[in-house]
Design a protein around this motif. Structure first.
Motif, PDB file in Angstrom:
ATOM      1  N   GLU A 368       0.963  -1.272  -0.040  1.00 19.96           N
ATOM      2  CA  GLU A 368      -0.029   0.135   0.042  1.00 19.96           C
ATOM      3  C   GLU A 368       0.846   1.238  -0.052  1.00 19.96           C
ATOM      4  O   GLU A 368       2.054   1.251   0.542  1.00 19.96           O
ATOM      5  CB  GLU A 368      -0.983  -0.056   1.147  1.00 19.96           C
ATOM      6  N   PRO A 369       0.335   2.403  -0.628  1.00 15.81           N
ATOM      7  CA  PRO A 369       1.486   3.513  -0.584  1.00 15.81           C
ATOM      8  C   PRO A 369       1.401   4.082   0.655  1.00 15.81           C
ATOM      9  O   PRO A 369       0.491   3.921   1.574  1.00 15.81           O
ATOM     10  CB  PRO A 369       0.485   4.553  -1.608  1.00 15.81           C
ATOM     11  N   TYR A 370       2.654   4.368   0.985  1.00 16.46           N
ATOM     12  CA  TYR A 370       2.884   5.340   2.213  1.00 16.46           C
ATOM     13  C   TYR A 370       2.897   6.805   2.117  1.00 16.46           C
ATOM     14  O   TYR A 370       3.452   7.248   1.224  1.00 16.46           O
ATOM     15  CB  TYR A 370       4.407   4.793   2.885  1.00 16.46           C
ATOM     16  N   ASN A 371       2.171   7.343   3.135  1.00  8.16           N
ATOM     17  CA  ASN A 371       2.120   8.706   3.058  1.00  8.16           C
ATOM     18  C   ASN A 371       3.401   9.284   3.773  1.00  8.16           C
ATOM     19  O   ASN A 371       3.285   9.419   4.998  1.00  8.16           O
ATOM     20  CB  ASN A 371       0.716   9.268   3.657  1.00  8.16           C
ATOM     21  N   PHE A 372       4.125  10.027   3.070  1.00  4.69           N
ATOM     22  CA  PHE A 372       5.493  10.566   3.649  1.00  4.69           C
ATOM     23  C   PHE A 372       5.030  11.788   4.360  1.00  4.69           C
ATOM     24  O   PHE A 372       5.930  12.347   5.381  1.00  4.69           O
ATOM     25  CB  PHE A 372       6.445  10.512   2.422  1.00  4.69           C
ATOM     26  N   ALA A 373       4.176  12.513   3.753  1.00  9.69           N
ATOM     27  CA  ALA A 373       3.748  13.691   4.256  1.00  9.69           C
ATOM     28  C   ALA A 373       3.505  13.543   6.023  1.00  9.69           C
ATOM     29  O   ALA A 373       3.722  14.392   6.889  1.00  9.69           O
ATOM     30  CB  ALA A 373       2.642  14.573   3.938  1.00  9.69           C
ATOM     31  N   GLU A 374       2.938  12.550   6.520  1.00  5.53           N
ATOM     32  CA  GLU A 374       2.516  11.977   7.646  1.00  5.53           C
ATOM     33  C   GLU A 374       3.751  11.301   8.422  1.00  5.53           C
ATOM     34  O   GLU A 374       3.545  10.802   9.646  1.00  5.53           O
ATOM     35  CB  GLU A 374       1.280  11.294   7.849  1.00  5.53           C
ATOM     36  N   ALA A 375       4.829  11.053   7.694  1.00  2.00           N
ATOM     37  CA  ALA A 375       6.070  10.304   8.011  1.00  2.00           C
ATOM     38  C   ALA A 375       6.434  10.905   9.595  1.00  2.00           C
ATOM     39  O   ALA A 375       6.872  11.884   9.764  1.00  2.00           O
ATOM     40  CB  ALA A 375       6.923   9.977   7.367  1.00  2.00           C
ATOM     41  N   ASP A 376       6.420   9.995  10.653  1.00  2.00           N
ATOM     42  CA  ASP A 376       7.069  10.316  12.078  1.00  2.00           C
ATOM     43  C   ASP A 376       8.081   9.316  12.368  1.00  2.00           C
ATOM     44  O   ASP A 376       8.343   9.266  13.535  1.00  2.00           O
ATOM     45  CB  ASP A 376       6.002  10.453  12.974  1.00  2.00           C
ATOM     46  N   ILE A 377       8.840   8.704  11.298  1.00  2.00           N
ATOM     47  CA  ILE A 377      10.015   7.779  11.721  1.00  2.00           C
ATOM     48  C   ILE A 377      10.950   8.337  12.353  1.00  2.00           C
ATOM     49  O   ILE A 377      11.457   7.806  13.456  1.00  2.00           O
ATOM     50  CB  ILE A 377      10.609   7.184  10.421  1.00  2.00           C
ATOM     51  N   HIS A 378      11.177   9.905  12.055  1.00  2.19           N
ATOM     52  CA  HIS A 378      12.349  10.378  12.899  1.00  2.19           C
ATOM     53  C   HIS A 378      11.917  10.631  14.319  1.00  2.19           C
ATOM     54  O   HIS A 378      12.764  10.650  15.116  1.00  2.19           O
ATOM     55  CB  HIS A 378      12.495  11.734  12.176  1.00  2.19           C
ATOM     56  N   LYS A 379      10.781  10.961  14.738  1.00  2.00           N
ATOM     57  CA  LYS A 379      10.315  10.913  15.990  1.00  2.00           C
ATOM     58  C   LYS A 379      10.525   9.765  16.814  1.00  2.00           C
ATOM     59  O   LYS A 379      10.895   9.659  17.882  1.00  2.00           O
ATOM     60  CB  LYS A 379       8.805  11.257  16.125  1.00  2.00           C
ATOM     61  N   HIS A 380      10.088   8.475  16.105  1.00  4.05           N
ATOM     62  CA  HIS A 380      10.386   7.275  16.818  1.00  4.05           C
ATOM     63  C   HIS A 380      11.806   7.161  17.097  1.00  4.05           C
ATOM     64  O   HIS A 380      12.269   6.436  18.085  1.00  4.05           O
ATOM     65  CB  HIS A 380       9.701   6.235  16.000  1.00  4.05           C
ATOM     66  N   VAL A 381      12.690   7.323  16.054  1.00  2.00           N
ATOM     67  CA  VAL A 381      14.231   7.178  16.231  1.00  2.00           C
ATOM     68  C   VAL A 381      14.404   8.002  17.324  1.00  2.00           C
ATOM     69  O   VAL A 381      15.247   7.705  18.323  1.00  2.00           O
ATOM     70  CB  VAL A 381      14.901   7.566  14.939  1.00  2.00           C
ATOM     71  N   ALA A 382      14.164   9.484  17.666  1.00  2.00           N
ATOM     72  CA  ALA A 382      14.646  10.265  18.601  1.00  2.00           C
ATOM     73  C   ALA A 382      14.008   9.699  19.982  1.00  2.00           C
ATOM     74  O   ALA A 382      15.053   9.775  20.710  1.00  2.00           O
ATOM     75  CB  ALA A 382      14.198  11.652  18.414  1.00  2.00           C
TER      76      ALA A 382
END
Length: 434
Positions: A368-382
């Motif tokens: 399924e397409p991933y919506n990068f506008a709502e990506a919060d990977i950086h927050k989970h990494v932090a």
């Protein structure tokens, strides 16, 4: 009024030496105060780091050159320095006050051996862009060709080694380098090598031609052509190739369909360079890319290019496959091969690898397409950064692949800012299995 730059080696040395002495005394004072505390005061240490980092960032920004470039790299490298330092250095990515125009004119005439009026029909005084080791001005050749002229700041190349030594000393005396000496040697060696290449505009001209050839079957990738007659080691003239900066990419001109197309093309550029060309554009920040409403991507600045060793690319590929397949024993070995894991330390708890895998795998998790506008990977990494301390002795900065990590992080932020919606799982698997 632009500030007169510190271009002499002695002037730069004393400026950096003053910064180093101040940072060292602050660190010594902090250590002395800690001796009289019954518990480790995290907030006091963080405040001290912030103060030191601010002073270092201000000095680097004023001096430009090698030290400012290291600051930019450091701000993107989580395990290099404490977060307070990285945060202070982030402004160096954006803030690069221009060099006085008379300095630019003198540098062009010294390098090309002719008056500027003979070389160009006009040369715009206001910089088209400013960066850490040089700035760019728009111009036109006498034959009517619109160009941009990249001019290196005077004295930057000659002071590179002494700047790096002084910065390393400042970080060490400030208690900011939390790595073994051998790792620091490798890290600064890699940074020095890339900087020496980036300071050589003849090398960049060659890189532009090589990447132009590599992408020649992708007409939607535009790389500016070099004007050899107006280029030297410290001045680089390129045919003007314009596009919209990411901040100008608006819904009025760019439909979601076009943004998604650009997203797929960004992924293709990145994966092709990594897995097929084994040579990557090593400075993927927003200022080095532009876009056109037909889906074209314009790439700038090929000074920082990293030629990858085939065994590093292979280890990276195998590490990704192991992570996708949740083969954590395999992942551990491939990270050792990459130089990211210390081989004589015990194996890592699989749950630790699983935690990071589950965070980083999200854009590739399904079809399924991933919506990068709502990506919060950086927050989970932090949020999970503190867990790194448990395994601090088991990992080290992967010097050989540090620019791969920079490339991926830079492209993540571009996809997010563009608001791309795309599924990359199938595309990634094609590169991993080919």
């Amino acid at each position: 009024m632009a500030k007169k730059p510190v271009t002499s080696r002695s002037g730069r040395f004393f400026k950096l030496a003053g910064m180093t002495a101040s940072v060292a005394s602050q660190y010594a004072g902090q250590k002395a105060r800690n001796m009289f505390r019954s518990v480790d005061d995290e907030s006091a240490r963080s405040e001290n780091y912030t103060r030191m980092a601010g002073q270092i960032a201000d000095t680097l920004g004023e001096l430009k050159g090698a030290v400012m470039k290291v600051g930019q790299i450091a701000s993107q490298t989580q395990d290099f320095l404490p977060k307070e330092f990285s945060e202070a250095l982030e402004k160096l990515q954006k803030e690069a006050p221009p060099m006085p125009f008379d300095v630019i004119l003198e540098q062009i005439e010294t390098e090309l051996g002719k008056p500027v009026s003979e070389l160009y029909e006009y040369l715009q005084e206001t910089p088209y862009a400013s960066a850490s080791i040089g700035q760019v001005h728009r111009a036109r050749l006498h034959n009517g060709t619109d160009v941009i002229v990249k001019v290196q700041y005077p004295g930057v190349d000659k002071s590179c080694d002494s700047d790096l030594k002084q910065l390393r000393l400042a970080l060490k005396l400030g208690g900011l380098l939390k790595m073994p000496k051998e790792t620091v040697d490798l890290l600064f060696g890699e940074i020095r090598e890339r900087l020496q290449e980036e300071l050589d505009y003849e090398n960049e001209a060659q890189n532009l031609k090589i990447f132009h050839e590599f992408h020649k079957k992708q007409p939607w990738v535009v790389i500016p052509r070099v004007v050899d007659s107006h280029s030297t080691r410290r001045v680089l003239t390129l045919e003007l190739e314009e596009g919209d900066h990411i901040s100008k990419v608006t819904p009025e001109q760019y439909s979601q369909e076009t943004l998604n197309l650009i997203g797929h093309r960004i992924f293709t550029i990145m994966a092709d360079q990594l897995f097929r060309f084994q040579c990557i554009h090593g400075d993927p920040h927003a200022g080095n890319f532009a876009y056109r409403p037909d889906g074209t991507i314009v790439m700038y600045d090929f000074g920082c290019v990293k030629k990858l060793k085939p065994e590093i690319v292979e280890a990276y590929r195998k590490a990704l496959i192991s992570a996708l397949e949740e083969d954590y024993a395999g992942l551990d070995q491939h990270l050792i091969d990459l130089g990211a894991r210390v081989s004589n330390q015990p194996a890592i708890d699989e749950a630790y690898y699983a935690m990071w895998r589950d965070i980083l795998i999200v854009p590739f998790a399904d079809d399924e397409p991933y919506n990068f506008a709502e990506a919060d990977i950086h927050k989970h990494v932090a949020a999970k950064t503190s867990t790194i301390f448990k395994y601090l002795d088991a990992f080290k900065p992967p010097v050989e692949s540090i620019f791969i990590d920079r490339m991926i992080a830079g492209h993540y932020w571009m996809l997010k800012r563009l608001g791309v919606q795309a599924a990359f799982k199938g595309e990634l698997e094609k590169y991993l299995r080919s």
